[in-house]
Scaffold this motif. Structure first.
Motif, PDB file in Angstrom:
ATOM      1  N   GLY A 181       4.791  17.400   3.424  1.00  0.00           N
ATOM      2  CA  GLY A 181       4.231  16.237   2.753  1.00  0.00           C
ATOM      3  C   GLY A 181       4.483  14.970   3.536  1.00  0.00           C
ATOM      4  N   SER A 182       3.619  13.960   3.352  1.00  0.00           N
ATOM      5  CA  SER A 182       3.743  12.726   4.125  1.00  0.00           C
ATOM      6  C   SER A 182       3.548  11.497   3.247  1.00  0.00           C
ATOM      7  N   LEU A 183       4.129  10.402   3.703  1.00  0.00           N
ATOM      8  CA  LEU A 183       4.027   9.109   3.016  1.00  0.00           C
ATOM      9  C   LEU A 183       3.799   8.015   4.040  1.00  0.00           C
ATOM     10  N   THR A 184       2.893   7.095   3.713  1.00  0.00           N
ATOM     11  CA  THR A 184       2.785   5.822   4.422  1.00  0.00           C
ATOM     12  C   THR A 184       3.018   4.721   3.398  1.00  0.00           C
ATOM     13  N   LEU A 185       4.037   3.923   3.626  1.00  0.00           N
ATOM     14  CA  LEU A 185       4.411   2.848   2.709  1.00  0.00           C
ATOM     15  C   LEU A 185       4.359   1.531   3.463  1.00  0.00           C
ATOM     16  N   ARG A 186       3.457   0.659   3.060  1.00  0.00           N
ATOM     17  CA  ARG A 186       3.378  -0.665   3.680  1.00  0.00           C
ATOM     18  C   ARG A 186       4.035  -1.675   2.754  1.00  0.00           C
ATOM     19  N   ILE A 187       5.003  -2.419   3.308  1.00  0.00           N
ATOM     20  CA  ILE A 187       5.684  -3.435   2.523  1.00  0.00           C
ATOM     21  C   ILE A 187       5.549  -4.788   3.203  1.00  0.00           C
ATOM     22  N   ILE A 188       5.443  -5.818   2.408  1.00  0.00           N
ATOM     23  CA  ILE A 188       5.391  -7.183   2.921  1.00  0.00           C
ATOM     24  C   ILE A 188       6.784  -7.575   3.422  1.00  0.00           C
ATOM     25  N   ASP A 189       6.840  -8.075   4.649  1.00  0.00           N
ATOM     26  CA  ASP A 189       8.137  -8.353   5.286  1.00  0.00           C
ATOM     27  C   ASP A 189       8.101  -9.735   5.938  1.00  0.00           C
ATOM     28  N   ARG A 226       0.845  -1.198   0.000  1.00  0.00           N
ATOM     29  CA  ARG A 226       0.000   0.000   0.000  1.00  0.00           C
ATOM     30  C   ARG A 226       0.881   1.249   0.000  1.00  0.00           C
ATOM     31  N   VAL A 227       0.420   2.284  -0.691  1.00  0.00           N
ATOM     32  CA  VAL A 227       1.101   3.583  -0.704  1.00  0.00           C
ATOM     33  C   VAL A 227       0.055   4.667  -0.486  1.00  0.00           C
ATOM     34  N   GLU A 228       0.308   5.548   0.461  1.00  0.00           N
ATOM     35  CA  GLU A 228      -0.550   6.710   0.681  1.00  0.00           C
ATOM     36  C   GLU A 228       0.344   7.935   0.769  1.00  0.00           C
ATOM     37  N   THR A 229       0.083   8.929  -0.064  1.00  0.00           N
ATOM     38  CA  THR A 229       0.855  10.165  -0.025  1.00  0.00           C
ATOM     39  C   THR A 229      -0.084  11.354   0.095  1.00  0.00           C
ATOM     40  N   SER A 230       0.432  12.406   0.697  1.00  0.00           N
ATOM     41  CA  SER A 230      -0.338  13.645   0.829  1.00  0.00           C
ATOM     42  C   SER A 230       0.621  14.822   0.766  1.00  0.00           C
ATOM     43  N   ARG A 231       0.372  15.728  -0.169  1.00  0.00           N
ATOM     44  CA  ARG A 231       1.166  16.948  -0.321  1.00  0.00           C
ATOM     45  C   ARG A 231       0.207  18.088  -0.629  1.00  0.00           C
ATOM     46  N   GLY A 232       0.436  19.270  -0.048  1.00  0.00           N
ATOM     47  CA  GLY A 232      -0.446  20.361  -0.407  1.00  0.00           C
ATOM     48  C   GLY A 232      -0.391  21.551   0.521  1.00  0.00           C
ATOM     49  N   ARG A 233      -1.291  22.485   0.245  1.00  0.00           N
ATOM     50  CA  ARG A 233      -1.316  23.780   0.906  1.00  0.00           C
ATOM     51  C   ARG A 233      -2.514  23.892   1.824  1.00  0.00           C
ATOM     52  N   ASN A 234      -2.294  24.497   2.995  1.00  0.00           N
ATOM     53  CA  ASN A 234      -3.382  24.828   3.904  1.00  0.00           C
ATOM     54  C   ASN A 234      -4.052  26.095   3.396  1.00  0.00           C
ATOM     55  N   GLU A 279      -0.124 -18.409   8.433  1.00  0.00           N
ATOM     56  CA  GLU A 279      -1.081 -18.019   7.404  1.00  0.00           C
ATOM     57  C   GLU A 279      -1.266 -16.504   7.320  1.00  0.00           C
ATOM     58  N   GLU A 280      -0.780 -15.772   8.299  1.00  0.00           N
ATOM     59  CA  GLU A 280      -0.926 -14.330   8.286  1.00  0.00           C
ATOM     60  C   GLU A 280       0.275 -13.672   7.620  1.00  0.00           C
ATOM     61  N   VAL A 281       0.041 -12.469   7.113  1.00  0.00           N
ATOM     62  CA  VAL A 281       1.082 -11.744   6.401  1.00  0.00           C
ATOM     63  C   VAL A 281       1.767 -10.776   7.351  1.00  0.00           C
ATOM     64  N   ALA A 282       3.079 -10.794   7.354  1.00  0.00           N
ATOM     65  CA  ALA A 282       3.858  -9.834   8.136  1.00  0.00           C
ATOM     66  C   ALA A 282       4.175  -8.635   7.251  1.00  0.00           C
ATOM     67  N   TYR A 283       4.063  -7.454   7.809  1.00  0.00           N
ATOM     68  CA  TYR A 283       4.393  -6.273   7.023  1.00  0.00           C
ATOM     69  C   TYR A 283       5.031  -5.215   7.914  1.00  0.00           C
ATOM     70  N   THR A 284       5.767  -4.326   7.279  1.00  0.00           N
ATOM     71  CA  THR A 284       6.342  -3.162   7.950  1.00  0.00           C
ATOM     72  C   THR A 284       5.752  -1.919   7.313  1.00  0.00           C
ATOM     73  N   GLU A 285       5.243  -1.034   8.144  1.00  0.00           N
ATOM     74  CA  GLU A 285       4.679   0.227   7.670  1.00  0.00           C
ATOM     75  C   GLU A 285       5.698   1.328   7.916  1.00  0.00           C
ATOM     76  N   ILE A 286       6.146   1.915   6.833  1.00  0.00           N
ATOM     77  CA  ILE A 286       7.154   2.972   6.887  1.00  0.00           C
ATOM     78  C   ILE A 286       6.455   4.317   6.721  1.00  0.00           C
ATOM     79  N   LYS A 287       6.700   5.213   7.642  1.00  0.00           N
ATOM     80  CA  LYS A 287       6.148   6.565   7.539  1.00  0.00           C
ATOM     81  C   LYS A 287       7.286   7.531   7.258  1.00  0.00           C
TER      82      LYS A 287
END
Length: 412
Positions: free
Chosen positions: A67-75, A50-58, A129-137
């Motif tokens: 700006g911010s990023l959330t990057l979820r990777i399978i680990d 998953r990738v979520e990004t946000s950049r912009g003006r108030n 059976e479950e997926v391990a992941y690391t969420e990078i901010k």
């Protein structure tokens, strides 16, 4: 259906540059950066969940935000466990390492986000059976200059154009010249005040004195645009989004009519100057008083501060319906032009949005893009543009601001 391909790169080297280190007698000039050892650069594209990004003006503060990023990777192998002594990144997993997200479509690679990791959050599976992941901010370079305290700025003398002053501040914190896109500017500055503040605050004061814009682009570079761009780009050829077949289709458009952006009295004060006040009495009578204040700006004369106050009130004394946000669904069939627009458009690009209303009437408005969000996951990719009218809706001719509404002026 062809979709963009996400690329996710983590660079474990130090320093602000996202380029690979260039060892002497090797590498590519103007592309790599000089270093003693090559950077540890990891391509985790095939692990992205998953990738979520946000950049912009108030909109209310008239300033671009971090700006911010959330990057979820399978680990599944525990590679991003900082205590895994046999892991490939052992002792490299520290905050402020670099991460870049790009998208490749039609043989063109588009920047999505470039920033610095603030945290790694690892979720361990309860069973196989479950997926391990690391969420990078991560956050963009605004965070770095917010943390950088300065007092004096070397060479910052009276008469500097705003773009020169921005470069002097970036020089003060040793920001690479290759990671800047700085307009010359149209407003001359006073000498630097020499006060204790962050480098970000110092640059934002210059941007406000210019009534320009300061932000970090998707490639990680600082961008400073003067008022000729911030006000004038709305006159360019807009990209048209429409639900009636006359433009690029979209999945959702939020239209809004409110008083949030109404300002009918502005008070602008420069360092060492008198408050310069502009007001529009008709707007006050209609909407009640909506005040705007900026002080400690660095333009050299009160006359320029008064121009700012007049232009601001002229631009904001009235309101009309506008598109608050427009959403593009890149999984729409046969969406080539929409995908290119979603990846290519950025701040200050003009767009026209057309929405058909019940009964056959339409809503239509030309605006500037002021925010970009991306939400990407398996089988879903949505890009959201937030939009606004120009900060200063005016013509700029020979440093003179010509507003769009009548105003009354009070100078103190």
């Amino acid at each position: 259906m062809t979709l963009p391909v996400i690329n996710a790169i983590i660079n474990f080297s130090t320093g602000p540059s996202f380029a690979q280190a260039m060892i002497l007698d090797t590498g590519i000039l103007d592309t790599n950066v000089l270093g003693a050892d090559p950077s540890v650069i990891v391509d985790v594209s095939d692990q992205v969940n998953r990738v979520e990004t946000s950049r912009g003006r108030n909109a209310l503060s008239d300033q671009f935000q971090t700006g911010s990023l959330t990057l979820r990777i399978i680990d599944q192998n525990g590679d991003f466990n900082p205590q895994n002594v046999t892991g490939p990144y052992y002792e490299l997993l520290t905050p402020m390492k670099k991460v870049q997200i790009t998208a490749t479509y039609g043989s063109v690679t588009y920047p999505i986000f470039s920033g610095f990791i603030t945290s790694y959050v690892t979720t361990y599976p309860k069973d196989a059976e479950e997926v391990a992941y690391t969420e990078i901010k991560a956050v963009d370079a605004f965070r770095l200059v917010f943390n950088a305290q300065i007092s004096t700025v070397t060479g910052a003398t009276a008469g500097d154009l705003s773009g020169t002053r921005i470069n002097e501040i970036l020089d003060e914190i040793d920001w690479p010249a290759s990671m800047r896109d700085v307009d010359a500017g149209l407003t001359t500055m006073q000498a630097d005040p020499g006060t204790n503040r962050t480098a970000l605050a110092a640059m934002q004061t210059v941007a406000e004195s210019e009534y320009g814009a300061l932000y970090v682009d998707a490639s990680g570079s600082f961008v400073f645009q003067d008022r000729a761009v911030t006000a004038g780009s709305i006159g360019g050829t807009p990209t048209i989004f429409a639900d009636n077949g006359t433009g690029i289709t979209y999945s959702d458009a939020s239209w809004i009519l409110n008083d949030v952006l109404v300002f009918n009295k502005a008070t602008i004060t420069r360092v060492g100057g008198s408050a310069q006040v502009a007001l529009n009495q008709d707007s006050i009578d209609k909407y009640f008083l909506h005040s705007y204040f900026l002080d400690n700006l660095l333009m050299q004369t009160d006359a320029v501060a008064l121009d700012y106050a007049q232009a601001y009130v002229a631009s904001r004394a009235e309101t009309s319906i506008r598109v608050d946000a427009i959403v593009l669904d890149l999984y729409t069939a046969n969406y080539n032009t929409g995908i290119i627009a979603a990846l290519d458009l950025d701040f200050f690009d003009p767009i026209k949005v057309i929405t058909t209303q019940p009964g056959g009437s339409t809503l239509e408005k030309t605006l500037q893009i002021f925010g970009v969000r991306m939400n990407i996951s398996p089988n879903s990719w949505k890009t959201t543009f937030t939009t606004l009218e120009p900060v200063i809706d005016a013509f700029i001719l020979n440093d003179t601001i010509y507003g769009t509404l009548d105003y009354n002026v009070l100078s103190y």
